[in-house]
Motif scaffolding. Structure first.
Motif, PDB file in Angstrom:
ATOM      1  N   UNK A 125       0.641  -1.165  -0.050  1.00 41.19           N
ATOM      2  CA  UNK A 125      -0.018   0.030  -0.053  1.00 41.19           C
ATOM      3  C   UNK A 125       1.097   1.023   0.194  1.00 41.19           C
ATOM      4  N   UNK A 126       1.717   0.818   0.626  1.00 42.02           N
ATOM      5  CA  UNK A 126       2.902   2.426   0.780  1.00 42.02           C
ATOM      6  C   UNK A 126       3.437   2.795  -0.023  1.00 42.02           C
ATOM      7  N   UNK A 127       3.797   1.968  -0.934  1.00 45.77           N
ATOM      8  CA  UNK A 127       4.655   1.774  -2.235  1.00 45.77           C
ATOM      9  C   UNK A 127       3.704   2.450  -3.479  1.00 45.77           C
ATOM     10  N   UNK A 128       2.642   2.095  -3.442  1.00 43.46           N
ATOM     11  CA  UNK A 128       1.100   1.929  -4.476  1.00 43.46           C
ATOM     12  C   UNK A 128       0.650   3.353  -3.979  1.00 43.46           C
ATOM     13  N   UNK A 129       0.531   4.251  -2.882  1.00 42.32           N
ATOM     14  CA  UNK A 129       0.536   4.991  -2.831  1.00 42.32           C
ATOM     15  C   UNK A 129       1.188   6.381  -3.075  1.00 42.32           C
ATOM     16  N   UNK A 166      -9.054  -5.494   4.737  1.00 42.16           N
ATOM     17  CA  UNK A 166      -9.445  -7.086   5.653  1.00 42.16           C
ATOM     18  C   UNK A 166      -9.838  -7.664   6.442  1.00 42.16           C
ATOM     19  N   UNK A 167     -10.633  -6.813   7.308  1.00 42.41           N
ATOM     20  CA  UNK A 167     -11.166  -7.731   8.101  1.00 42.41           C
ATOM     21  C   UNK A 167     -12.546  -8.017   8.258  1.00 42.41           C
ATOM     22  N   UNK A 168     -13.048  -7.331   6.750  1.00 42.09           N
ATOM     23  CA  UNK A 168     -14.408  -7.377   6.430  1.00 42.09           C
ATOM     24  C   UNK A 168     -14.723  -9.265   5.682  1.00 42.09           C
ATOM     25  N   UNK A 169     -13.751  -9.202   5.197  1.00 39.40           N
ATOM     26  CA  UNK A 169     -13.390 -10.284   4.748  1.00 39.40           C
ATOM     27  C   UNK A 169     -12.367 -11.339   5.378  1.00 39.40           C
ATOM     28  N   UNK A 170     -12.678 -11.391   6.005  1.00 41.99           N
ATOM     29  CA  UNK A 170     -11.348 -11.942   6.603  1.00 41.99           C
ATOM     30  C   UNK A 170     -11.670 -13.416   6.814  1.00 41.99           C
ATOM     31  N   UNK A 171     -10.760 -14.187   6.955  1.00 39.45           N
ATOM     32  CA  UNK A 171     -10.779 -15.961   6.717  1.00 39.45           C
ATOM     33  C   UNK A 171     -11.707 -16.825   5.196  1.00 39.45           C
ATOM     34  N   UNK A 172     -11.731 -16.476   4.858  1.00 37.16           N
ATOM     35  CA  UNK A 172     -12.096 -16.538   3.275  1.00 37.16           C
ATOM     36  C   UNK A 172     -11.166 -15.885   2.011  1.00 37.16           C
ATOM     37  N   UNK A 173     -10.642 -15.416   2.482  1.00 35.57           N
ATOM     38  CA  UNK A 173      -9.526 -14.705   1.291  1.00 35.57           C
ATOM     39  C   UNK A 173      -8.292 -15.109   0.776  1.00 35.57           C
ATOM     40  N   UNK A 174      -8.916 -15.878  -0.715  1.00 39.00           N
ATOM     41  CA  UNK A 174      -7.546 -16.179  -0.972  1.00 39.00           C
ATOM     42  C   UNK A 174      -6.818 -14.964  -1.330  1.00 39.00           C
ATOM     43  N   UNK A 175      -5.287 -15.327  -0.799  1.00 40.88           N
ATOM     44  CA  UNK A 175      -3.951 -14.479  -0.660  1.00 40.88           C
ATOM     45  C   UNK A 175      -3.738 -13.280  -1.435  1.00 40.88           C
ATOM     46  N   UNK A 176      -3.098 -14.020  -2.453  1.00 39.36           N
ATOM     47  CA  UNK A 176      -2.869 -13.206  -4.308  1.00 39.36           C
ATOM     48  C   UNK A 176      -3.377 -12.372  -4.474  1.00 39.36           C
ATOM     49  N   UNK A 177      -4.715 -12.784  -4.177  1.00 38.52           N
ATOM     50  CA  UNK A 177      -6.390 -11.807  -4.775  1.00 38.52           C
ATOM     51  C   UNK A 177      -6.341 -10.764  -3.910  1.00 38.52           C
ATOM     52  N   UNK A 178      -5.721 -10.469  -2.623  1.00 34.41           N
ATOM     53  CA  UNK A 178      -6.040  -9.905  -1.639  1.00 34.41           C
ATOM     54  C   UNK A 178      -4.777  -8.633  -2.287  1.00 34.41           C
ATOM     55  N   UNK A 179      -3.749  -9.046  -2.179  1.00 36.32           N
ATOM     56  CA  UNK A 179      -2.641  -7.908  -2.596  1.00 36.32           C
ATOM     57  C   UNK A 179      -3.396  -7.337  -3.608  1.00 36.32           C
ATOM     58  N   UNK A 180      -3.392  -8.504  -4.954  1.00 41.16           N
ATOM     59  CA  UNK A 180      -3.915  -6.736  -6.374  1.00 41.16           C
ATOM     60  C   UNK A 180      -5.476  -5.993  -5.576  1.00 41.16           C
ATOM     61  N   UNK A 181      -6.965  -6.102  -4.784  1.00 41.80           N
ATOM     62  CA  UNK A 181      -7.359  -5.286  -4.326  1.00 41.80           C
ATOM     63  C   UNK A 181      -7.019  -4.423  -3.418  1.00 41.80           C
ATOM     64  N   UNK A 186      -4.008  -3.197  -3.784  1.00 42.01           N
ATOM     65  CA  UNK A 186      -3.261  -2.535  -4.583  1.00 42.01           C
ATOM     66  C   UNK A 186      -3.858  -1.305  -4.605  1.00 42.01           C
ATOM     67  N   UNK A 187      -5.207  -1.822  -5.924  1.00 43.93           N
ATOM     68  CA  UNK A 187      -5.793  -0.745  -6.156  1.00 43.93           C
ATOM     69  C   UNK A 187      -7.250   0.244  -5.231  1.00 43.93           C
ATOM     70  N   UNK A 188      -6.975  -0.739  -4.148  1.00 43.60           N
ATOM     71  CA  UNK A 188      -7.689  -0.053  -3.135  1.00 43.60           C
ATOM     72  C   UNK A 188      -6.812   1.948  -2.497  1.00 43.60           C
ATOM     73  N   UNK A 189      -5.454   1.326  -2.306  1.00 46.81           N
ATOM     74  CA  UNK A 189      -5.156   2.278  -1.726  1.00 46.81           C
ATOM     75  C   UNK A 189      -3.901   3.269  -3.101  1.00 46.81           C
ATOM     76  N   UNK A 190      -4.127   2.525  -4.032  1.00 44.27           N
ATOM     77  CA  UNK A 190      -3.819   4.080  -5.161  1.00 44.27           C
ATOM     78  C   UNK A 190      -4.547   4.205  -5.934  1.00 44.27           C
ATOM     79  N   UNK A 191      -5.928   4.088  -6.277  1.00 44.90           N
ATOM     80  CA  UNK A 191      -7.219   4.022  -6.789  1.00 44.90           C
ATOM     81  C   UNK A 191      -7.931   4.654  -5.813  1.00 44.90           C
TER      82      UNK A 191
END
Lengths: 458, 458, 458
Positions: free
Chosen positions: A88-92, A148-163, A165-170
């Motif tokens: 997130x910091x790098x995307x921002x 990350x709290x709202x989507x905890x315990x069921x989200x694929x990790x790689x997909x979460x990283x992409x998401x 970055x989209x949140x912090x960068x856009x």
């Protein structure tokens, strides 16, 4: 890039007034006046300290989210918090900051300052830009980590990283520009919402609700955790595995919030103290409000809900911490604590949306509540506005409601699209087997508590 | 309400001297002098930061008290910490602050400033008042939270809330007024003990001992935990369930204490650094003193006692952090560490008072020790006083002893009455069944560590 | 003792330039100029706050080292952290500070300031000395605590205390004098390495590598933990018992590092903000670099290694945080994250050195990397130097390499001697039975998690 001190003037009328002769025509902005330099150094000092406190909220979120979920996913949720802050910091840095604070285009987005290009740390302007970037970067990370709290315990990790970055960068920077675009470049950066007079001092809507509404979209796209609802739709409580860790996390968040709210002056003036007073009293009242509500409603004072009440109060006061009087902050906190309990139940039982840690209610619903409250409770003798309850115009309330609504539409809408696209492209949900076994083993090949005996049937 | 800068003069002679020309007649208190405004802003900045650090001590107390007790009561003790800070802050806002710092009545209590009525945040005075309130509110919460440790694992939750409000709203502010009444309104607020010259810079007696003596009263009214003493009165050790959490808590307290002690200048002057030096060295020496004592006495260096030694040093230096020299701080710390071990044993084995976390010894006994030490160890070249060991008068020691005695009488006495009345009215102790099952299940309907296998026979 | 402001001039050219007229001849160092006093107070304020943040890193190290090792040694490793800070602070007070910062003898060691003799807290110089001592004392404790990680789970406690005192009182101060000797007394205290132009702004080499190289020597003298290597030399992973605690610890360290690096200005000027930017971005990049490396190499993103990547970035940027530009910090962080993973594997599999928490790779190897990077990446517009990549001379790189090499030789050499002598005199390793049972029971007579069921076969 104009001077920081001029920029602040647009936001911090009181702060500048307090500076008295320092801003009188004869001395104003004269870099050779020692008083100006000292105040300038003090502003950098305070903004940096506040940013450091806000950075530590990442630890708080990590503890809360980890403690309120199950042991078998502990490592996974911690990793998401680490990724929110690092990716997130790098995307921002590369993209988000420029979209949020760069030269305004039609009030909708910023267009300069990407990767802080052209910043010279040997000038006062450059030093301020870099300090201001750091302060804003930890705010951006806060928005991301709520998801990350709202989507905890069921989200694929790689997909979460992409998401993430989209949140912090856009997603976060665009709506952030609407309300806060002028904070770096002054009028040249101003967004459309702030031009209408929208007031969200430290980000009930700009930061907290944005994270929560994206999280809401994510929770809907993902669906509930396995076993959360029985066949007939009855919700089942899935208790967190480490309440002491969560309790520590809430205290860390409360601590960090004293950077979040008073630090949003980005000026070391005399207002920072009372902003802290409002922040603390609203959190205290939120704690009481939620505890009493859950006690009356369910018969026992539940710790998880009580702690969420503290957070509800903190989120609610964030918009109006500079505008409310202490008694107003107490009142708002009580309401936020009560609303938080009912909102958690409504999502869980009526909407059947599975939010493992209550992030949507705490950050989304109470963020909206706090933003609206500015239009009602802004008090004479505090801040710049006068709320409806003190004889102010109803216009402010309308502007606040507009801001709440459009930011909801933006964050929920883009969040829904982002989760849906990621789902289609790379999948967004762990398999049943992975989820049952726990994401720690399946995604990360480790255990959170090696050596401890933990019930495996969950 | 007089100017903050004048108020500070009464306490912080050195600090004001350091301000040199800033307080020279020509410039003094001229709001239009930029230097005065800058120093004023710096004072608010420092006081706020210190208050934030002290607030975080709530997290430290929560971790220590939770870690040093049993897993089955983890949620309950955390809730008590949350309530101390939330209900406590509001009680201190509405009542306590006015009793402690308002216009003095006969040296015994204050009588203005309730709910901060009439405070205007747009003036420098109002800004200072609000900042000062925040600083004092986190001190009040500290006193309250000490009690929860002493009465842990057996107190009814609803009764505890009532008691916590009484402590923060009434017991703590009254004795606090005696020693610190002048800190807000200057001479107009001065209490009888400070008029005699009683010196307790940051609250060894005013804060820590008050909490401990109320806790002592509570522990006596409540009686020991089930199974703590066998039929013939032999004490049984009941080990804490999470020593890493407690160790983190002690470090958090140590960290927060750098707000507690240096912050008690409430002035950003040059003395804050050496106050931190004394604080850190005394804690370090306390750690060593307790560890070596327990090692020699019982054959092994016990971590819980060693960590309590750090706290003993911190409590002991709190009164004299501004008056002692570094070598004196080291000496005091060693003594405090030793005293703490013997005091814990004396309470446990001789008096048969069950204090699950050692709060009475750490905060009460070592608080008294540190308060007396000011009369002995106050060093030339540091602070304002000269102790007996440096050739000073014995009068200071008498005044210190008087302060220790009357505050003991007040806090223990009112604490005993409060616990007794609450016991009569609503009951103060959990039932045997509730206590055996654990307060988490019986009082709060939850478990601290869901999913972990924990031995149930305890 | 010369004025603090003059001392800083030698290091903080930019900072002083920013002070503009404050240092112009007419006003320079005039104690009666209010602006000078205000800046002086601000410097003490900032240095104190930074020191407090660095002190809290002790909590971070405790959590990381405890979480990454086994439950049966939890209390023992926490005790080592407490001893590093308590015995260490007193050793540094009595001896270490004088050796490191006292009047220089031949560029090799300092010779005054022992026990801060002659310091008068009523003068500005004395106040600065005491503040500066506190700041340096928490740095010394950091170096010591790194060792405890490398020698975890097998070292005799009493022996460790002796070694910890040797490190803080002697090994760390001597090499520290070479690079930082002038920071207190200016030219009169300057060591030989800094006279050559060696640049290590906040201590990648001076603090972190020193701790790591002593730890390397200790790990070699001690040998690996029982069961770490099979008969044919194959390493076995021994997972940590509490990853959430370790994750919290890394966040605490990240938080405290904002005192470590920006605080090393010891001046409240405009450069502190961008130093924080570099620190945060390098840590973020280190997190990503390590995570992606371990993911590609072993198939899964391992949390422990990812968190070590954050620390690797933090250690690496410590030397050059004042000299690098943000893009350089990102690049350095990625490299540090990658290097850290390979270094951990190299030590574990090739050298067969058992470093339970990865301290040698994180603090030693990445500390060296970061120190060298100053010669390559020092950027125009930031700090005072120009690196090779920006057209600077190769001489700086040679001096950096020299510093890395001699500090390695000193710390590893004296560390090896110290561990060997202690081994001969009092023994340094726990017995097989003690190690198998766990050091908590055998050395301290307690358990970290009383009541929890923990697998005993490990």
């Amino acid at each position: 890039m104009i001077s920081r001190i001029t920029v602040h003037k647009s936001r911090l009328v009181l702060g500048m007034a307090a500076l008295g002769v320092l801003t009188a025509p004869g001395l104003a902005l004269a870099q050779d006046a020692p008083e100006m330099l000292l105040q300038s150094n003090a502003n950098i000092l305070w903004t940096l300290i506040a940013a450091i406190l806000v950075m530590f909220m990442q630890a708080g979120f990590a503890c809360v989210e980890c403690g309120f979920t199950r042991a078998k996913n502990a490592g996974n949720i911690l990793m998401k918090n680490y990724l929110d802050f690092s990716a997130g910091a790098i995307a921002f840095f590369l993209v988000g900051f420029g979209l949020m604070f760069g030269a305004d285009v039609s009030g909708v987005f910023g267009s300069s300052g990407f990767a802080l290009g052209g910043t010279d740390s040997t000038t006062a302007d450059g030093q301020w830009t870099l300090t201001f970037w750091f302060f804003q970067s930890v705010f951006a990370a806060t928005a991301a980590t709520i998801v990350s709290g709202a989507v905890a315990e069921r989200t694929k990790f790689a997909s979460y990283i992409v998401l993430s970055i989209i949140i912090t960068g856009f997603i976060y920077p665009i709506s952030g520009h609407w309300a806060w675009g002028s904070l770096w470049l002054g009028d040249a950066g101003a967004g459309w919402l702030e031009n209408l007079g929208f007031a969200d001092f430290a980000g009930s809507t700009v930061v907290h609700s944005v994270g929560a509404w994206v999280g809401l979209a994510g929770a809907m796209v993902l669906g509930p955790r396995l076993g959360k609802y029985s066949a007939d739709g009855t919700p089942r409580a899935i208790p967190g595995h480490n309440i002491p860790l969560a309790a520590l996390g809430v205290f860390i968040l409360w601590f960090g919030w004293f950077g979040f709210n008073p630090g949003s002056t980005t000026t070391a003036d005399g207002t920072i103290g009372y902003i802290a007073v409002n922040t603390s009293l609203c959190a205290a009242a939120g704690t009481l409000g939620a505890m009493l509500t859950v006690w009356l409603k369910y018969g026992k004072p539940d710790p998880s809900m009580t702690m969420n009440g503290a957070l509800a109060g903190l989120v609610a006061i964030t918009a109006g911490c500079y505008e409310l009087a202490p008694l107003g902050a107490i009142g708002l906190g009580i309401v936020a604590g009560i609303v938080c309990v009912f909102s958690v139940e409504f999502l869980d039982k009526v909407l059947k949306i599975d939010d493992p840690v209550g992030a949507i209610s705490v950050h989304g619903v109470c963020g909206a509540l706090g933003t609206l409250a500015v239009g009602l409770l802004a008090a004479p003798g505090y801040g710049d506005l006068t709320g409806l309850f003190y004889g102010g115009s109803i216009n402010q309330l309308f502007v606040q409601a507009l801001g709440v609504a459009v930011v909801f539409a933006w964050a929920f809408g883009t969040g829904f699209i982002a989760f849906t696209v990621v789902k289609a492209v790379m999948g967004v949900r762990a398999t049943k087997e992975e989820e049952t076994k726990g994401l720690d083993i399946s995604e990360h090949g480790m255990e959170g508590y090696n050596g401890f005996q933990i019930f495996t049937v969950e």
